[in-house]
Design an enzyme around this catalytic site. Structure first.
Site: not given
Length: 143
Positions: A9-10, A47, A69, A124, A134
């Protein structure tokens, strides 16, 4: 081939602005978490960097499932955008230079070394490892 699962994740505070990335690598019973950040970046760069930094840790070719994501990342490989980018001299469909070319080129080197499958996860939404990435990414954003 050794099988590895990577979640990434970024995060970015402002876009552009300070950003961070996080990744969790899992192989058998082994797990490793990594993170990092930059003072001036974009969410998309973070990302991509999350995946690159995770893949750098693999010492030999592996079968890898990358969970993200990021529609930007996933769609590039699912729709094979990179094929036309390379064929067209790194210009996108609007004949503009491809954003983040440096990271895409680096990622493609790893893509061609490993057997990578990209899997989209909803951000999320309670996915444990996506949520952990995250947290890592947000904690790595320079203050």
């Amino acid at each position: 081939m050794k099988e590895v699962v990577i979640y990434t994740d970024g995060a970015c505070s402002g876009n552009p602005g300070p950003g961070g990335y996080g990744a969790v690598l899992m192989a058998g019973e082994h797990r490793k978490e990594i993170s990092g950040g930059e003072r001036e970046t974009t969410n998309q760069r973070m990302e991509l960097l999350a995946v690159i930094e995770a893949l750098k840790l693999l010492k030999y070719p592996c079968k890898v499932d990358v969970y993200s994501d990021s529609a930007y990342l996933i769609n590039c490989f699912k729709s094979r955008w990179y094929v036309n980018w390379e064929k067209n001299g790194w210009l996108n469909s609007q004949k503009q230079p491809v954003a983040n070319r440096d990271l895409w080129e680096e990622l493609l080197r790893y893509y061609r070394t490993h057997q990578i499958q990209f899997v989209k996860v909803k951000g999320h939404s309670g996915d444990h490892w996506n949520e952990r990435c995250d947290q890592l990414a947000r904690a790595a954003v320079p203050r």
